[in-house]
Design an enzyme around this catalytic site. Structure first.
Site: not given
Lengths: 383, 383
Positions: B146, B168, B179, B259, B378
């Site tokens: 993702t 992932k 997730t 991230e 985010n």
């Protein structure tokens, strides 16, 4: 008028050079009596700063005649030397005012792990003592600011007596960066026991329900001093009501000025089996970085609300939970509700209502978003 | 080679149109046997996504013959309809492969609270079934990405048998945004009970010690499938060792690609009375936004380490705690240690060593910094 709104108090705020900016950084609040009852609530962090350790001893007497506060240094994690610095500060205040060191509470805010420049600080105390005035409350409120953009003060007038106060920082149980310091004053006639009970009740529903970033400071201090100068003796409930009003007013000002925030978020959890459940679920949302960044981005990402409360042990059935954001019930029965596109998040105020459908209790937790400016401010603080 | 490194497996990854980018978004991993033992660890979030609810039922049999995974939608908080979508997906996979739906585990990742586009998904499953290859593991690994910038795969060769895997996301107990999904495969001959015990042991010291942002997903899934195609029956300890090596390799890849992160932070708490104490103290640091922003700003702000562990109930005396950051003991005995200016934080790797001096246990928690890019990613995810 802040802490000097009630009769019997003088205050001052001066620039002592602890802040490199040259802004005011030493505040003094003096209770001229006739009474000197006092109460306090301190941080529960297991690394309490030297001023917290000192002030706990002072407050164990139930009496305080002066409070000295400094910004520009937390005096936390500074060992026995740091405690000696706090003690010396109290002694110096006592000498200037002709009282005992045990009558002097101390509060500090700023960087952890750095000794205070005692020369500047004691000179500042002398200067502040020379500038004490019956209308000095606003000067004191300005001198305790760190990253605050505005001073926070309150005045609650009651029937013949008054509560005043000042604050800096954000949130009690979970304050932002540089500590929450609060000094409340009243000219009511109150004994220390009544004052302590009232203060605990007031902080429990105000400062302790503001959860700006989930972090708990080493220096958090909420003090209340009663001069008795009004000659009025209110009932315990009246004292609690007035302290709660003052504390709530200051808590909302702290929230509105939280570091780098762009949103004030009120998370109300209703239908809870217990108030504790409501608080647990509310705090889980307030501490969820993914939810807080989504709200910064004006994104009504209700899945992150469920994911947050799904980590708690609050009583609820997952398929009965509703979530309403700014009036739109985006989640019904733990599943998709009304279209999220209908939620307008462009304003500063956001309300999130979670209905657990598990009982009749409720509570509200206040928090802020997690913004680019938050990261910027807090990554650049000590360097 | 990822999940197809061990013998007995085929895999594929295709673009089904679930992602608006047109990137691959449906993966299929098939166990051709002869064995079909399987085990799994799922999220403990109380809002488990539909695929988690489904796969828990599948895994209760101790057998799995195929796993279908999709990115582009989490299918979480989608009610009975969402569960029906997962069920239909498993049925469609079963039909394509000539097996039963109860043999098919499902995993999904993406936005919560949105139904999956079932037309695209089932067409994608058909396409993936047609492209299954004994070297398809890398394609599958790419299709589950993702916000990952690179696919994460591992191969652990042992004496005549192999463990492979793909992942992932970031972090099990506390994964980042979208997730953590992990599929491990092995051609060892192992029964389901041994596999489950080994997987729990492996995840406990790998994924469950990565705490990227303290948030717990609705979809986290770690699966392991054993084909037995090697004919080798390793001992339980050997299986645990190999799964732990694979899980640790993948966990470190997740950490490095979290991230918006700019730092990989290893927080080791030693001198703890219990491993649980060490984990509690380490997690308190990993979840402290003030510490994480400071590290993003290359600021060795050790006071925030103490403030974080000061909120825990771990056994320690505050005046005995040492903190060492990248080799410099900046805090000794809960007070000022060596000059913080000596700490070099310019690299990506940061080690924080906390010595509680309260016992002989230790544990390491891995996390990332809280960066401007984290907030940016985010806050802009679903909109």
């Amino acid at each position: 008028m802040s802490t000097t709104a009630p009769r019997g108090f003088r205050a001052a705020g001066v620039a002592a050079g602890l802040k490199s900016s040259g802004a005011p950084d030493v505040a003094l609040v003096v209770n001229d009596g006739p009474g000197d009852a006092a109460a306090a609530v301190f941080t529960t962090n297991r690394f309490p700063a030297a001023p917290v350790q000192w002030s706990r001893q002072v407050l164990s007497t139930g009496r305080v005649r002066a409070v000295v506060l400094n910004s520009g240094g937390a005096n936390a994690c500074t060992g026995p030397e740091g405690f000696g610095d706090t003690h010396a500060t109290a002694e110096h205040v006592a000498q200037e005012l002709g009282i005992g060191a045990i009558d002097v509470a101390v509060a500090s805010t700023g960087l952890i792990g750095v000794r205070l420049p005692m020369g500047e600080l004691t000179a500042g105390v002398t200067a502040a003592a020379g500038e004490l005035r019956a209308d000095g409350g606003d000067d004191a409120a300005r001198a305790i600011m760190t990253t605050d953009s505005v001073p926070k003060t309150t005045v609650q007038a009651r029937d013949g007596w008054t509560v005043g106060g000042m604050a800096k920082g954000a949130g009690m149980l979970a304050p932002s960066l540089a500590t929450m310091l609060v000094v409340l004053t009243t000219d009511a006639v109150v004994d220390a026991g009544t004052l302590q009970t009232a203060l605990r009740a007031a902080t429990a529903v105000s400062f302790e329900r503001v959860d700006s970033d989930g972090c708990l400071s080493t220096n958090d201090t909420v003090l209340v001093l009663a001069s008795g100068a009004s000659g009025v003796t209110p009932g315990a409930e009246e004292v609690t009501e007035a302290l709660t009003a003052a504390a709530t007013d200051l808590a909302m000002q702290l929230l509105a000025d939280a570091e780098g925030s762009t949103k004030d978020i009120a998370i109300t959890v209703r239908g809870a089996a217990t108030v504790e459940d409501a608080l647990t679920a509310g705090r889980a949302c307030a501490r969820n970085n993914l939810l807080k960044t989504a709200l910064f981005g004006n994104d009504p990402n209700w899945g992150r609300v469920l994911a947050a409360i799904g980590t708690t042990d609050a009583t609820f059935e997952p398929d009965r939970v509703d979530v309403t954001i700014n009036g739109v019930t985006v989640c019904r029965g733990g599943a998709i509700g009304d279209p999220r596109e209908g939620v307008d998040l462009t304003g500063r105020a956001i309300t999130i209502d979670v209905d657990l459908r598990a009982g009749g209790e409720q509570a509200t937790i206040w928090t802020n978003d997690l913004s680019l400016a938050y990261v910027h401010e807090n990554s650049a603080y000590s360097t």
